[in-house]
Design an enzyme around this catalytic site. Sequence first.
Site, short mmCIF file in Angstrom:
data_model
loop_
_atom_site.label_atom_id
_atom_site.label_comp_id
_atom_site.label_asym_id
_atom_site.label_seq_id
_atom_site.Cartn_x
_atom_site.Cartn_y
_atom_site.Cartn_z
N GLU A 203 8.93 -1.37 2.76
CA GLU A 203 8.77 0.02 3.18
C GLU A 203 8.73 0.21 4.68
OE1 GLU A 203 6.41 1.65 -0.70
OE2 GLU A 203 5.89 2.36 1.27
N CYS B 186 6.92 3.13 11.65
CA CYS B 186 6.12 1.97 11.30
C CYS B 186 7.03 1.01 10.52
CB CYS B 186 4.93 2.42 10.47
SG CYS B 186 3.90 1.08 9.89
N CYS C 268 2.95 -10.98 2.57
CA CYS C 268 2.31 -11.56 3.76
C CYS C 268 1.55 -12.82 3.35
CB CYS C 268 1.35 -10.54 4.37
SG CYS C 268 0.62 -11.10 5.92
N CYS D 159 -5.37 -11.14 3.88
CA CYS D 159 -6.61 -10.44 4.20
C CYS D 159 -7.22 -9.81 2.94
CB CYS D 159 -6.36 -9.36 5.25
SG CYS D 159 -5.69 -10.04 6.77
N CYS E 155 -6.54 -6.00 2.23
CA CYS E 155 -5.18 -5.46 2.40
C CYS E 155 -4.37 -5.52 1.12
CB CYS E 155 -4.48 -6.23 3.52
SG CYS E 155 -2.74 -5.80 3.70
N CYS F 174 -0.48 2.59 7.53
CA CYS F 174 0.16 1.31 7.76
C CYS F 174 -0.66 0.21 7.10
CB CYS F 174 0.27 1.06 9.27
SG CYS F 174 1.39 2.20 10.05
N1 SAH Z 1 -0.14 -7.93 9.77
C1 SAH Z 1 -0.35 -7.14 10.91
C2 SAH Z 1 0.39 -5.81 10.88
C3 SAH Z 1 0.43 -5.09 9.56
S1 SAH Z 1 -1.09 -4.47 8.95
C4 SAH Z 1 -1.84 -6.91 11.15
O1 SAH Z 1 -2.64 -7.25 10.27
O2 SAH Z 1 -2.19 -6.44 12.23
C5 SAH Z 1 -1.33 -3.06 10.00
C6 SAH Z 1 -2.76 -2.54 10.04
O3 SAH Z 1 -3.14 -1.96 8.78
C7 SAH Z 1 -3.77 -3.64 10.34
O4 SAH Z 1 -4.61 -3.27 11.41
C8 SAH Z 1 -4.53 -3.71 9.04
O5 SAH Z 1 -5.81 -4.17 9.25
C9 SAH Z 1 -4.48 -2.29 8.51
N2 SAH Z 1 -4.84 -2.20 7.09
C10 SAH Z 1 -4.58 -3.09 6.11
N3 SAH Z 1 -5.15 -2.71 4.94
C11 SAH Z 1 -5.79 -1.53 5.19
C12 SAH Z 1 -6.58 -0.64 4.40
N4 SAH Z 1 -6.82 -0.86 3.11
N5 SAH Z 1 -7.07 0.46 5.00
C13 SAH Z 1 -6.82 0.71 6.31
N6 SAH Z 1 -6.10 -0.09 7.10
C14 SAH Z 1 -5.59 -1.21 6.56
FE1 SF4 Z 2 -0.97 -9.49 6.34
FE2 SF4 Z 2 -2.20 -7.29 5.47
FE3 SF4 Z 2 -3.58 -9.12 6.80
FE4 SF4 Z 2 -1.76 -7.63 8.12
S1 SF4 Z 2 -3.63 -6.88 7.15
S2 SF4 Z 2 -2.06 -9.85 8.24
S3 SF4 Z 2 -0.22 -7.36 6.49
S4 SF4 Z 2 -2.59 -9.41 4.81
#
Ligand code: SAH
Ligand code: SF4
Length: 374
Positions: A90, A116, A123, A127, A130, A347
């Site tokens: 996406e 974005c 990934c 995390c 996420c 994002c």
């Molecule tokens: N992998 C990179 C970029 C993609 S994630 C990173 O982690 O920075 C982009 C942003 O979305 C990150 O700051 C991440 O912490 C945030 N994000 C992920 N899951 C989320 C959620 N459930 N609610 C709000 N922000 C979230």
């Molecule tokens: Fe990967 Fe999601 Fe962690 Fe960003 S926030 S590094 S996309 S697992």
Amino acid sequence: MSEIKPSLLDFTQKELMEKIKPAFRVKQIFGWLYHQYVQSYDEMKNIPKALKDELAKKYVVNPLRIVNKEESSDGTIKYLLQMQDGKTMEAVWLKMKETQLDSNGEVIQEAKYTICVSTQVGCKVGCSFCLTAKGGFTRDLTTAEIVAQVVTLKRDNDHKHNRKINIVYMGMGEPLDNLDNLAKAIEIFKEDEGLCISGKRQTVSTSGLSNKIDQLGKMDLGVHIAISLHAVDNDLRSELIPMNKAHNISSIIEAVKRFPIDTRKRVMFEYLVIKNKNDDIGSAKKLVKLLTGIKAKVNLIFFNPYPGTTYDRPTRADMVAFQEYLVKHGLLCTIRDSKGIDISAACGQLKEQGEFSSAKERDHLGGKTESELK
Ligand code: SAH
Ligand code: SF4
């Protein structure tokens, strides 16, 4: 499935010059790709058929196809894009208002756009908060698949090539885990005769691979970085971002200090606020201490819950108290408003939730995909 080929969007203008002669044809093709956003050789009107046939044997024009899009009430549009191997990812079109002064000194509101962009399907970082991580890792995106997201979304929104656009690498995936393809895409975006998007307008968001932050810095591409910090002590950070064990907070801070940034700019620290985890004033206090001496800007993000998560969204009052503490102690700090929240286009919240083709979503395209309609 048809044969998977590289794309013309995989190459810088210089590289294309080595592949295609004479050079003026490359300039024309570059114009078709980045000023007209063409999707097929047929659209390249002034290019001889023989050359187009030759190129078509080796390269596709655009490797992406829009399979669905959802528009939010605030103008945010989330796109589901399909690649040549049938995999999907996406990209999001974000509309923001910018207040500016016109030539008479009058305050005007101008629309400002940001795309974005995703860098991987899934990934590896995993995390715990996420949604992208839940689906595991599938593969890196190619340079062309990164570049084509911007070309495709600009085309779909009729956004002229010389209108300003910002790119944030905050879609699916960890950009620095696909550094080579990312760096080449950044360079292609910067091409004077292409989209001409300077490094200043591109922000790479990372979960903190400290050695790769150094590598990106050495490439001197002029881009901004955003660090997904989210926690001020290593125990909690390792719970949220398992690879913190290998790249802990101090290694990230040290890498940030070495990163070359434009003297007028700041490093962005993203801090995902989760209720009863990291939303207390004690954490805010530690954050101030941690960022002392760094030209930082903190972006507080509300945790955006989804079915099955054990984490909760913080209250607005706690969020504001956190922000006030930081500001009172000299840090620049904003609270990210949740763009496109009604379509989960925040994002990092991409794809999994909206994995698509529901009959309802297809209805507005008359049962056809976007590209079939074109
Ligand atoms: N992998 C990179 C970029 C993609 S994630 C990173 O982690 O920075 C982009 C942003 O979305 C990150 O700051 C991440 O912490 C945030 N994000 C992920 N899951 C989320 C959620 N459930 N609610 C709000 N922000 C979230
Ligand atoms: Fe990967 Fe999601 Fe962690 Fe960003 S926030 S590094 S996309 S697992």
